[in-house]
Design an enzyme around this catalytic site. Structure first.
Site, PDB file in Angstrom:
ATOM      1  CD1 TRP A  14     -30.839   9.775  -4.732  1.00  0.00           C
ATOM      2  CD2 TRP A  14     -29.950  11.918  -4.204  1.00  0.00           C
ATOM      3  NE1 TRP A  14     -29.342  10.032  -5.720  1.00  0.00           N
ATOM      4  CE2 TRP A  14     -28.485  11.411  -5.233  1.00  0.00           C
ATOM      5  CE3 TRP A  14     -29.403  13.469  -3.624  1.00  0.00           C
ATOM      6  CZ2 TRP A  14     -27.943  12.511  -5.496  1.00  0.00           C
ATOM      7  CZ3 TRP A  14     -28.501  14.043  -4.488  1.00  0.00           C
ATOM      8  CH2 TRP A  14     -27.898  12.597  -5.331  1.00  0.00           C
ATOM      9  CD  GLU A  68     -18.019  26.939   4.726  1.00  0.00           C
ATOM     10  OE1 GLU A  68     -18.754  26.888   5.281  1.00  0.00           O
ATOM     11  OE2 GLU A  68     -16.871  25.950   4.297  1.00  0.00           O
ATOM     12  CB  THR A 117     -14.886  24.577   8.182  1.00  0.00           C
ATOM     13  OG1 THR A 117     -13.121  23.988   8.209  1.00  0.00           O
ATOM     14  CG2 THR A 117     -14.865  25.856   7.474  1.00  0.00           C
ATOM     15  CE  LYS A 175     -26.334   9.972  -2.973  1.00  0.00           C
ATOM     16  NZ  LYS A 175     -25.028  10.660  -2.070  1.00  0.00           N
TER      17      LYS A 175
HETATM   18  P1  AMP Z   1     -21.406  24.617   9.988  1.00  0.00           P
HETATM   19  O1  AMP Z   1     -20.528  25.684   9.093  1.00  0.00           O
HETATM   20  O2  AMP Z   1     -20.574  24.650  10.604  1.00  0.00           O
HETATM   21  O3  AMP Z   1     -22.134  26.036  10.395  1.00  0.00           O
HETATM   22  O4  AMP Z   1     -22.530  24.534   9.569  1.00  0.00           O
HETATM   23  C1  AMP Z   1     -23.049  24.721   8.323  1.00  0.00           C
HETATM   24  C2  AMP Z   1     -24.128  23.879   7.854  1.00  0.00           C
HETATM   25  O5  AMP Z   1     -25.185  23.366   8.395  1.00  0.00           O
HETATM   26  C3  AMP Z   1     -25.294  24.007   6.371  1.00  0.00           C
HETATM   27  O6  AMP Z   1     -23.724  23.914   5.612  1.00  0.00           O
HETATM   28  C4  AMP Z   1     -25.910  23.286   6.456  1.00  0.00           C
HETATM   29  O7  AMP Z   1     -25.818  21.535   6.436  1.00  0.00           O
HETATM   30  C5  AMP Z   1     -26.643  22.877   8.316  1.00  0.00           C
HETATM   31  N1  AMP Z   1     -27.338  23.783   8.401  1.00  0.00           N
HETATM   32  C6  AMP Z   1     -27.033  25.349   9.189  1.00  0.00           C
HETATM   33  N2  AMP Z   1     -28.382  25.689   9.094  1.00  0.00           N
HETATM   34  C7  AMP Z   1     -29.094  24.999   8.964  1.00  0.00           C
HETATM   35  C8  AMP Z   1     -30.601  24.813   9.134  1.00  0.00           C
HETATM   36  N3  AMP Z   1     -32.088  25.900   9.275  1.00  0.00           N
HETATM   37  N4  AMP Z   1     -31.335  24.003   8.331  1.00  0.00           N
HETATM   38  C9  AMP Z   1     -30.563  22.113   8.465  1.00  0.00           C
HETATM   39  N5  AMP Z   1     -29.517  22.442   8.119  1.00  0.00           N
HETATM   40  C10 AMP Z   1     -28.900  23.590   8.477  1.00  0.00           C
END
Ligand code: AMP
Length: 560
Positions: A451, A336, A189, A446
Site C-alpha cells: 500500500w 461531516e 458533500t 495498491k
Molecule cells: P471535505 O469533506 O470535502 O472537506 O473533505 C474532507 C477530506 O479532506 C478528509 O476526509 C481528508 O481526506 C481530507 N483532509 C482534510 N484535512 C486534511 C489534512 N490536514 N491532511 C490530509 N487530508 C486532509
C-alpha cells in the site's frame, strides 16, 4: 444507566439553550468599532451587523419564511453571507449554503433534495438559476444579491433586492428561544461518487464547534492563531463547510472581518495588504494560487497566519510560504465534522527538537481538539494500537459531528457504524495523540501487495525544484494491480521527465522512506491539474484523463 443525581431546576431558573444568536451578541462587547468589510464596497461596525441581522430576519419573516423552512444562499464570500449565517438560523429556519461550483445538475439535485423554499441569488448566478428554475420542486420565492447599480434581475418570483429590502426593514426583531437541537445549517458533500449527500448541523453543535475552534486556535501556545486583535479574511468559500466555521468564531470574538467576494488572487493580495489581514484559512491549492499571483512576487507576507486544511499540507508548500513570511498550520476535518477536528500542535518535547522535526509536526493533521475523541480501526471495526505505525481508518466522536445524511438513513448508518463516525481516511495515531493522515482509503495505491500513500509520494515529488504542482493516483495495471502515476505542472524555465523523477525519488527509497514500487514508471506533464469545486485535486477526473491519454499515447506522457 447509572443512577446519578439530577436536580430539577429551581422554579424560574433560565434553561439556557445553545443557540447561534448567542454568538452574535458577544462580538460587539469586545470592540464596538471593529469593522465587517466587503471588498471596497461596504464597511460597518458590529452594532450595525446586529441591526442588519435583525433587518434581514424581518425581511425573511415578512416574505413568509417560517421556522423549519430551508433558505438557500448562492453567493461568493460576502457580508451578506455572514448576515444570512446568523439571521436564517436565528429565526428557526435552516440555511442551505449552495456549492455554486457544482454542476447545474448537481445544484438542482441538492436544492430539490434539501427542499429549499426560498433562495437568495447573487446576480452572477441569475443565468444559472434561471436555467434550473423550471425543475425546482419546492422553491417559492427569490431575493436578489447584487453589487451592480441596477437593483433588479429577471428572477422568477423575485421579492426584491437585498439592500433595498434591508433598508426598509425594522432594526428590531425579537429572536425567540427554541430547542438547541434544531437544525441550523445544511450543505452537500462534494462526493466524488454518486449524488452529493446532505449533512446538517444543529445550533447546539455549531455553538460547541465555535467554542472548540476558538479554544484550539486561541489557547494552545504552540499554534496560537487567533486573538481579538486579529484581522480575519476567509479564503475558503463560505459554501465549503461554513468557511470552516470561522465566521462564527470571528463574530463571537468581535474580530475585524474582511470578505473578498469571488476569489481573484491579485485582489486577495491587495485586500490582505490594505486591510492588514493576519488570519486566514484555505486548502493548499488556493494558497498556491495566492503565492503565484503577480502581486505576491515582491511581497513579504510577514504576520499572516494561515490554517491549511481540506488536503494534506506538504513540506514544499510549508517552506515556500515560510520564505514569504507566512506561518502555516495544518488542521484536519471534513464536511461531516463541522469541520474542525484536529490542529497541528507541538508539545514541549517537540518544540525542543530541530526545526526540521518541528516542521514534520506542523504539517501533520495534529492533535484532536478538546472534546474530540479519535481512534483507528480495522475493516471489522476493531481498535488498533496508537503506535505511530499501525494504519487504520480514522474514526471520530465529538459533540459537533453530523448525525446522519439528510433523507439517506442507510448512508447515515454506514457513516456511524459501531457508534463512531467513519472518515474514510487511513491514518496513524502516535503515543502523543498526533493524527497523521496517510491517504483517503480510496486513493491509497495498491501495487504488488504493498500500500503506497499517494500523499507521501506527492510530498516527496513536490520537493523537486522543477515541480510546481503534483497529483499522484493509482492506475489499474494487469500485472501489479495498480501502479502510481504522477501528474506534474513544471515551473517556468524547468524541465523534468520520468527518468529525472526516478533519480529524485531514489534516495528516499535508499533511506527507507519510500517503497521501490512507489516510483512511477509513467508521468504526465500538464499545464493545469483538475480541481474539485472546492479546489482540491480531482483524483476521479485525473484517473479518467490518464486512461484517455494512455489509450491515445498522448504527448503529455513521459515513460521510464
Ligand atoms: P471535505 O469533506 O470535502 O472537506 O473533505 C474532507 C477530506 O479532506 C478528509 O476526509 C481528508 O481526506 C481530507 N483532509 C482534510 N484535512 C486534511 C489534512 N490536514 N491532511 C490530509 N487530508 C486532509
Amino acid at each position: 444507566m447509572l443512577q446519578t443525581r439530577v436536580i430539577p431546576p429551581a422554579e424560574g431558573a433560565y434553561q439556557y439553550p445553545l443557540l447561534i444568536k448567542r454568538l452574535l451578541m458577544s462580538g460587539a462587547r469586545y470592540e464596538k468599532t471593529r469593522e465587517i468589510i466587503y471588498r471596497d464596497q461596504l464597511r460597518y461596525s458590529y452594532p450595525t451587523l446586529i441591526e442588519r441581522v435583525a433587518r434581514l430576519a424581518n425581511v425573511l419573516t415578512a416574505a413568509g419564511v417560517k421556522a423549519g423552512d430551508t433558505v438557500a444562499v448562492m453567493d461568493w464570500d460576502s457580508h451578506r453571507y455572514l448576515e444570512c449565517m446568523f439571521a436564517i438560523p436565528m429565526i428557526g429556519a435552516v440555511i442551505h449554503t449552495i456549492n455554486v461550483r457544482l454542476s447545474p445538475e448537481q445544484i438542482l439535485y441538492t436544492m430539490n433534495h434539501a427542499e429549499d423554499r426560498f433562495v437568495l441569488v447573487n446576480s452572477e448566478f441569475v443565468g444559472l438559476y434561471k436555467a434550473i428554475a423550471g425543475h425546482l420542486t419546492t422553491v417559492e420565492k427569490t431575493l436578489l444579491l447584487t453589487d451592480l447599480p441596477e437593483k433588479t434581475a429577471e428572477l422568477p418570483n423575485l421579492i426584491g433586492e437585498y439592500e433595498q429590502l434591508l433598508a426598509a426593514a425594522s432594526t428590531q426583531y425579537d429572536f425567540e428561544d427554541f430547542d438547541e437541537n434544531s437544525v441550523a445549517t445544511t450543505f452537500y458533500t462534494t462526493g466524488t461518487t454518486g449524488n452529493p449527500k446532505g449533512v446538517y448541523f444543529t445550533h447546539r453543535q455549531l455553538v460547541l464547534h465555535t467554542m472548540g475552534v476558538s479554544t484550539i486556535m486561541g489557547s494552545i501556545d504552540s499554534v496560537r492563531l487567533l486573538g481579538t486583535n486579529d484581522v480575519y479574511m476567509p479564503i475558503t468559500p463560505m459554501f465549503h463547510v461554513h468557511a470552516w466555521g470561522l465566521p462564527y468564531v470571528a463574530t463571537m470574538l468581535g474580530l475585524k472581518q474582511v470578505y473578498p467576494g469571488r476569489y481573484d488572487p491579485e485582489y486577495l493580495v491587495e485586500l490582505w495588504r490594505k486591510e492588514k489581514v493576519t488570519f486566514s484559512h484555505c486548502v493548499p491549492t488556493i494558497l498556491q494560487m495566492v503565492l503565484n499571483a503577480k502581486a505576491a512576487q515582491n511581497t513579504d507576507f510577514g504576520g499572516w497566519k494561515i490554517v491549511i486544511g481540506g488536503s494534506a499540507l506538504n513540506r514544499a508548500l510549508y517552506e515556500a510560504a515560510k520564505a514569504k513570511g507566512i506561518q502555516l498550520t495544518a488542521a484536519y476535518g471534513m464536511s461531516e465534522t463541522g469541520p474542525l477536528v484536529s490542529c497541528a500542535h507541538l508539545n514541549d518535547e517537540l518544540m525542543a527538537g530541530t526545526e526540521d522535526e518541528r516542521i514534520t509536526y506542523r504539517i501533520k493533521a495534529g492533535v484532536p481538539g478538546p472534546l474530540v475523541e479519535a481512534a483507528i480501526v480495522d475493516t471489522d471495526g476493531n481498535f488498533l494500537p496508537a503506535d505511530g505505525e499501525t494504519q487504520g481508518e480514522l474514526v471520530l466522536r465529538a459533540p459537533w459531528l453530523t448525525e446522519g445524511y439528510f433523507n439517506e438513513a442507510q448512508k447515515g448508518a454506514e457513516l456511524w457504524a459501531g457508534g463512531w463516525l467513519h472518515t474514510g481516511d487511513v491514518a496513524t495515531l502516535d503515543s502523543m495523540g498526533v493524527i497523521d493522515i496517510r491517504d483517503r482509503i480510496k486513493d491509497v495505491i495498491k501495487t504488488g501487495g504493498e500500500w503506497i500513500s499517494s500523499l507521501d509520494l506527492e510530498d516527496l515529488i513536490s520537493r523537486h525544484p522543477a515541480v510546481r504542482e503534483v497529483a499522484v493516483v493509482g492506475i489499474a495495471d494487469p500485472q501489479w494491480g495498480e501502479r502510481p502515476f504522477a501528474l506534474l505542472v513544471v515551473r517556468e524555465g524547468h524541465e523534468i521527465g520520468a527518468k529525472e523523477l526516478k533519480e529524485h525519488l531514489k534516495p528516499f527509497v535508499e533511506q527507507g522512506h519510500l517503497s521501490k514500487w512507489a516510483i512511477p514508471s509513467q508521468i504526465a506533464i500538464v499545464t493545469e491539474i483538475p480541481k474539485t469545486s472546492v479546489g482540491k485535486l480531482d483524483k476521479k477526473r485525473i484517473r479518467v484523463d490518464i486512461t484517455e491519454w494512455q489509450a491515445n499515447n498522448s504527448t503529455f506522457l513521459s515513460t521510464l
